[in-house]
Design a protein around this motif. Structure first.
Motif, PDB file in Angstrom:
ATOM      1  N   ARG A 130       0.871  -1.144  -0.195  1.00 24.90           N
ATOM      2  CA  ARG A 130       0.094   0.088  -0.002  1.00 24.90           C
ATOM      3  C   ARG A 130       0.881   1.207   0.100  1.00 24.90           C
ATOM      4  NH1 ARG A 130      -2.977  -2.888   4.251  1.00 24.90           N
ATOM      5  NH2 ARG A 130      -4.798  -3.969   3.364  1.00 24.90           N
ATOM      6  N   SER A 131       0.210   2.139  -0.602  1.00 21.24           N
ATOM      7  CA  SER A 131       0.873   3.458  -0.893  1.00 21.24           C
ATOM      8  C   SER A 131       0.170   4.898  -0.429  1.00 21.24           C
ATOM      9  CB  SER A 131       1.767   3.824  -2.080  1.00 21.24           C
ATOM     10  OG  SER A 131       0.977   3.542  -3.122  1.00 21.24           O
ATOM     11  N   GLU A 132       0.548   5.883  -0.646  1.00 17.76           N
ATOM     12  CA  GLU A 132      -0.305   7.074  -0.283  1.00 17.76           C
ATOM     13  C   GLU A 132      -0.782   7.535  -1.855  1.00 17.76           C
ATOM     14  OE1 GLU A 132       1.956  10.151   1.244  1.00 17.76           O
ATOM     15  OE2 GLU A 132       2.470   9.290   3.204  1.00 17.76           O
ATOM     16  N   TYR A 133      -0.170   6.975  -2.673  1.00 18.58           N
ATOM     17  CA  TYR A 133      -0.648   7.500  -4.113  1.00 18.58           C
ATOM     18  C   TYR A 133      -1.623   6.107  -4.589  1.00 18.58           C
ATOM     19  CZ  TYR A 133       3.473  10.118  -3.260  1.00 18.58           C
ATOM     20  OH  TYR A 133       4.381  10.867  -2.624  1.00 18.58           O
ATOM     21  N   GLY A 134      -2.853   6.046  -4.477  1.00 18.01           N
ATOM     22  CA  GLY A 134      -3.751   5.304  -4.920  1.00 18.01           C
ATOM     23  C   GLY A 134      -4.976   5.850  -5.322  1.00 18.01           C
ATOM     24  N   VAL A 135      -5.587   4.950  -6.491  1.00 21.52           N
ATOM     25  CA  VAL A 135      -6.687   5.455  -6.933  1.00 21.52           C
ATOM     26  C   VAL A 135      -7.941   4.294  -7.066  1.00 21.52           C
ATOM     27  CG1 VAL A 135      -5.695   6.705  -8.703  1.00 21.52           C
ATOM     28  CG2 VAL A 135      -5.914   4.385  -9.162  1.00 21.52           C
ATOM     29  N   TRP A 136      -9.153   4.883  -6.992  1.00 21.14           N
ATOM     30  CA  TRP A 136     -10.173   3.899  -6.931  1.00 21.14           C
ATOM     31  C   TRP A 136     -10.841   4.101  -8.347  1.00 21.14           C
ATOM     32  CZ3 TRP A 136     -15.546   4.765  -8.002  1.00 21.14           C
ATOM     33  CH2 TRP A 136     -16.252   3.673  -7.413  1.00 21.14           C
ATOM     34  N   ILE A 137     -11.041   2.853  -8.831  1.00 21.98           N
ATOM     35  CA  ILE A 137     -11.724   2.827 -10.273  1.00 21.98           C
ATOM     36  C   ILE A 137     -13.018   1.851 -10.051  1.00 21.98           C
ATOM     37  CG2 ILE A 137     -11.209   1.781 -12.458  1.00 21.98           C
ATOM     38  CD1 ILE A 137      -8.394   1.692 -11.949  1.00 21.98           C
ATOM     39  N   GLY A 138     -14.038   2.835 -10.649  1.00 22.28           N
ATOM     40  CA  GLY A 138     -15.390   2.093 -10.555  1.00 22.28           C
ATOM     41  C   GLY A 138     -15.826   1.846 -11.935  1.00 22.28           C
ATOM     42  N   ASN A 139     -17.036   1.196 -11.990  1.00 20.82           N
ATOM     43  CA  ASN A 139     -17.698   0.922 -13.090  1.00 20.82           C
ATOM     44  C   ASN A 139     -17.010   0.075 -14.008  1.00 20.82           C
ATOM     45  OD1 ASN A 139     -20.262   1.092 -14.673  1.00 20.82           O
ATOM     46  ND2 ASN A 139     -19.438   2.712 -15.900  1.00 20.82           N
ATOM     47  N   ASN A 186     -15.507  -9.621 -10.720  1.00 18.66           N
ATOM     48  CA  ASN A 186     -15.208  -8.590  -9.605  1.00 18.66           C
ATOM     49  C   ASN A 186     -16.559  -8.234  -9.259  1.00 18.66           C
ATOM     50  OD1 ASN A 186     -16.000  -6.418 -11.377  1.00 18.66           O
ATOM     51  ND2 ASN A 186     -14.458  -7.542 -12.554  1.00 18.66           N
ATOM     52  N   LYS A 187     -16.462  -7.335  -8.059  1.00 23.63           N
ATOM     53  CA  LYS A 187     -17.722  -6.516  -7.532  1.00 23.63           C
ATOM     54  C   LYS A 187     -18.120  -5.096  -8.286  1.00 23.63           C
ATOM     55  CE  LYS A 187     -17.889  -8.079  -2.843  1.00 23.63           C
ATOM     56  NZ  LYS A 187     -17.955  -7.699  -1.348  1.00 23.63           N
ATOM     57  N   GLY A 188     -17.239  -4.731  -9.392  1.00 18.72           N
ATOM     58  CA  GLY A 188     -17.462  -3.663 -10.111  1.00 18.72           C
ATOM     59  C   GLY A 188     -16.541  -2.524  -9.838  1.00 18.72           C
ATOM     60  N   PHE A 189     -15.606  -2.613  -8.877  1.00 17.18           N
ATOM     61  CA  PHE A 189     -14.581  -1.673  -8.527  1.00 17.18           C
ATOM     62  C   PHE A 189     -13.367  -2.266  -7.960  1.00 17.18           C
ATOM     63  CE2 PHE A 189     -16.771  -2.723  -4.586  1.00 17.18           C
ATOM     64  CZ  PHE A 189     -15.775  -3.075  -3.655  1.00 17.18           C
ATOM     65  N   ALA A 190     -11.991  -1.230  -8.111  1.00 15.71           N
ATOM     66  CA  ALA A 190     -11.046  -1.923  -7.452  1.00 15.71           C
ATOM     67  C   ALA A 190     -10.164  -0.796  -7.152  1.00 15.71           C
ATOM     68  CB  ALA A 190     -10.202  -2.857  -8.984  1.00 15.71           C
ATOM     69  N   TYR A 191      -9.085  -1.195  -6.231  1.00 19.65           N
ATOM     70  CA  TYR A 191      -7.965  -0.235  -5.724  1.00 19.65           C
ATOM     71  C   TYR A 191      -6.693  -0.584  -6.347  1.00 19.65           C
ATOM     72  CZ  TYR A 191     -11.365   1.147  -2.161  1.00 19.65           C
ATOM     73  OH  TYR A 191     -12.537   1.552  -1.533  1.00 19.65           O
ATOM     74  N   VAL A 192      -6.264   0.406  -6.772  1.00 20.32           N
ATOM     75  CA  VAL A 192      -4.672   0.465  -7.361  1.00 20.32           C
ATOM     76  C   VAL A 192      -3.782   1.434  -6.909  1.00 20.32           C
ATOM     77  CG1 VAL A 192      -3.415   0.362  -9.530  1.00 20.32           C
ATOM     78  CG2 VAL A 192      -5.952  -0.177  -9.682  1.00 20.32           C
ATOM     79  N   LYS A 219     -10.741   7.875  -9.826  1.00 22.90           N
ATOM     80  CA  LYS A 219     -10.413   9.029  -8.913  1.00 22.90           C
ATOM     81  C   LYS A 219      -9.500   8.820  -7.832  1.00 22.90           C
ATOM     82  CE  LYS A 219     -14.737   8.189  -6.146  1.00 22.90           C
ATOM     83  NZ  LYS A 219     -15.854   8.598  -5.609  1.00 22.90           N
ATOM     84  N   ASN A 220      -9.080   9.667  -6.914  1.00 23.28           N
ATOM     85  CA  ASN A 220      -8.153   9.560  -5.850  1.00 23.28           C
ATOM     86  C   ASN A 220      -9.006   8.586  -4.796  1.00 23.28           C
ATOM     87  OD1 ASN A 220      -6.482   9.658  -3.628  1.00 23.28           O
ATOM     88  ND2 ASN A 220      -5.937  11.629  -4.389  1.00 23.28           N
ATOM     89  N   ALA A 221      -8.045   7.692  -4.363  1.00 25.19           N
ATOM     90  CA  ALA A 221      -8.669   6.694  -3.272  1.00 25.19           C
ATOM     91  C   ALA A 221      -9.283   7.523  -2.076  1.00 25.19           C
ATOM     92  CB  ALA A 221      -7.691   5.779  -2.796  1.00 25.19           C
ATOM     93  N   LYS A 222      -8.587   8.501  -1.967  1.00 23.36           N
ATOM     94  CA  LYS A 222      -9.120   9.429  -0.539  1.00 23.36           C
ATOM     95  C   LYS A 222     -10.292  10.126  -0.979  1.00 23.36           C
ATOM     96  CE  LYS A 222      -4.379   9.393   1.373  1.00 23.36           C
ATOM     97  NZ  LYS A 222      -3.139  10.052   1.522  1.00 23.36           N
ATOM     98  N   SER A 223     -10.644  10.261  -2.122  1.00 26.38           N
ATOM     99  CA  SER A 223     -11.897  11.332  -2.462  1.00 26.38           C
ATOM    100  C   SER A 223     -13.153  10.289  -2.649  1.00 26.38           C
ATOM    101  CB  SER A 223     -11.541  11.657  -3.886  1.00 26.38           C
ATOM    102  OG  SER A 223     -12.621  12.621  -4.125  1.00 26.38           O
TER     103      SER A 223
END
Length: 450
Positions: A130-139, A186-192, A219-223
């Motif tokens: 894990r790192s501070e620079y992560g994104v959330w990918i949906g749909n 998958n469930k429709g989303f992922a964290y990278v 978008k940003n994982a923290k948003s």
């Protein structure tokens, strides 16, 4: 005489014998009854004695429980018993052994839900990824996997493969619907997670790009904001029913189409309703032939374009004096403060008789007429010459004030286009060709029925 006396004596003897036998039988019956009564009484007495002996031998039942010992011995060194959930998991693992089980039939180790201290090797490895620079990918599409998502990111950006430190794509927990032919991956989303900030923003720049015909939201994982609104590049127009069209259908003009009218609306109602917008030149309302009531739509022609625009928008601004009563007007006229600016109020004209009106700019009369009746052929130069000829006054294509849609040579010898609105009721039926009433000539066929 001697014979009669002998017969009477014999009868007396027989009667005496019968009497003695009856008496003996009655005595015997009485004796047997007495013996039966005595036997019953003796048996009852024996039963009572045996019951009393049993009662005396069996002790009385205790109603109170025995007192528990005051002290309980508990071994603190014993392991903590598993919870009910962990016990159910262990039971399922025994019933369905995994391939990783030993050959001797040893059951696999079941992880309990006890809290760990976070020092296991797996926890340390995940924390390192894990790192501070992560994104959330949906749909995400249901067919997406970790490998396909990694390939999508590396192919569409300049992110090297080694900078993608972690891809967490939760698998589906619920079974798919029976109508689905493929199982979702998958469930429709992922964290990278990425190792650099530049890689994170490069991935965010891919948002709205399609993956298997699905527009991804990155978008940003923290948003925690939702999908951003699309930029409004084109003018929007309210169509009167709450929705908005991307482009107006017709350019602004003086003629306005009004729909969703009630059947009880009259021209006077429309005139009074749109009077605040401006001066009205003409109102053409579609009506039924039999009852003369409104069909639900009409065309209103205003004197200027500004009034028509206000009618399409559904509101017009008026001074506050227009909303006051006559008495209030007389009082307010004497006490008018000219120093303060008067704030105008909005007067809504989007509803009539409780119905939301459909409002839009109508087509020009000539354009609408040609769309309905002017099916001319295009000339060699690609322009519709019949349009200019048909609607020009004094042109060669006019016959008695009506348009002639014939050949290109002035329309002579061709069929004349007739406006059906000018035909009187019943005239078309009077001039139509009638079928012959003569006897039908035989064709040489004979039909027989068995």
């Amino acid at each position: 005489m001697s014979s009669d006396t002998e017969m009477s004596s014999a009868e007396e003897i027989a009667v005496v014998i019968k009497k003695e036998r009856r008496e003996k039988k009655e005595k015997k019956d009485k004796k047997e009854k007495k013996e039966k009564k005595r036997a019953k009484a003796e048996s009852k007495a024996e039963v009572a004695e045996s019951d009393s002996e049993d009662v005396a031998e069996t002790p009385a039942k205790k109603r109170k429980r025995e007192a528990l010992p005051e002290e309980l011995e508990i071994d603190v060194n014993l392991p903590e018993p598993a919870s009910k959930k962990a016990a159910r998991k262990a039971k399922k693992a025994k019933l369905n052994p995994t391939p990783a089980a030993d050959a001797d039939g040893a059951a696999p180790v079941v992880k309990t839900e006890a809290k760990t201290d976070g020092n296991s090797a797996e926890d340390r490895e995940n924390a390192a990824k894990r790192s501070e620079y992560g994104v959330w990918i949906g749909n995400l599409p249901w067919s997406a996997t970790k490998e396909s998502l990694r390939k999508f990111l590396t192919d569409n950006t300049e992110i090297p493969d080694d900078q993608i430190t972690r891809i967490h794509m939760p698998p589906p927990t619920r079974p798919p619907p029976p109508s689905w032919t493929t199982k979702p991956m998958n469930k429709g989303f992922a964290y990278v997670d990425f190792s650099t900030e530049l890689s994170m923003y490069s991935a965010i720049a891919l948002t709205e790009m399609k993956m298997d015909n699905r527009a991804l939201l990155i978008k940003n994982a923290k948003s925690f904001d939702g999908r951003p609104d699309k930029p409004k590049t084109e003018e929007t127009q309210d169509n009167g029913r709450g929705a908005k069209d991307a482009k107006p259908k017709n350019p602004p003009n003086k003629r306005v189409f009004v729909g969703n009218l009630s059947f009880d609306v009259t021209q006077e109602d429309l005139k009074n309703h749109y009077a605040p917008c401006g001066r009205i030149d003409n109102i053409h309302m579609a009506t039924f032939e039999d009852s003369g009531k409104c069909k639900g739509f009409a065309w209103v022609t205003f004197r200027d374009v500004e009034a028509a625009t206000a009618a399409v928008k559904g509101f017009v601004f008026k001074d506050p004096s227009a909303f006051k009563n006559k008495k209030d007007k007389d009082e307010s006229d004497s006490e008018v403060d000219t120093s303060k600016p008067v704030k105008q109020r909005k007067w809504l004209v989007n509803k009539l008789m409780g119905r939301e009106l459909r409002r839009e700019f109508a087509e020009d009369n000539h354009t609408r007429y040609h769309k309905r009746f002017g099916h001319e052929k295009e000339g060699a130069d690609g322009e519709n010459a019949g349009r200019e000829r048909g609607f020009g006054r004094g042109g060669g294509g006019q016959r008695g004030g009506r348009q002639d849609f014939g050949d290109s040579n002035g329309g002579r010898g061709g069929k004349r286009k007739v406006d059906p609105r000018n035909i009187k009721s019943g005239a078309a039926h009077m001039s139509t060709q009638r079928a012959s009433q003569a006897i039908v000539e035989s064709q040489g066929k004979k039909t027989t029925f068995d």
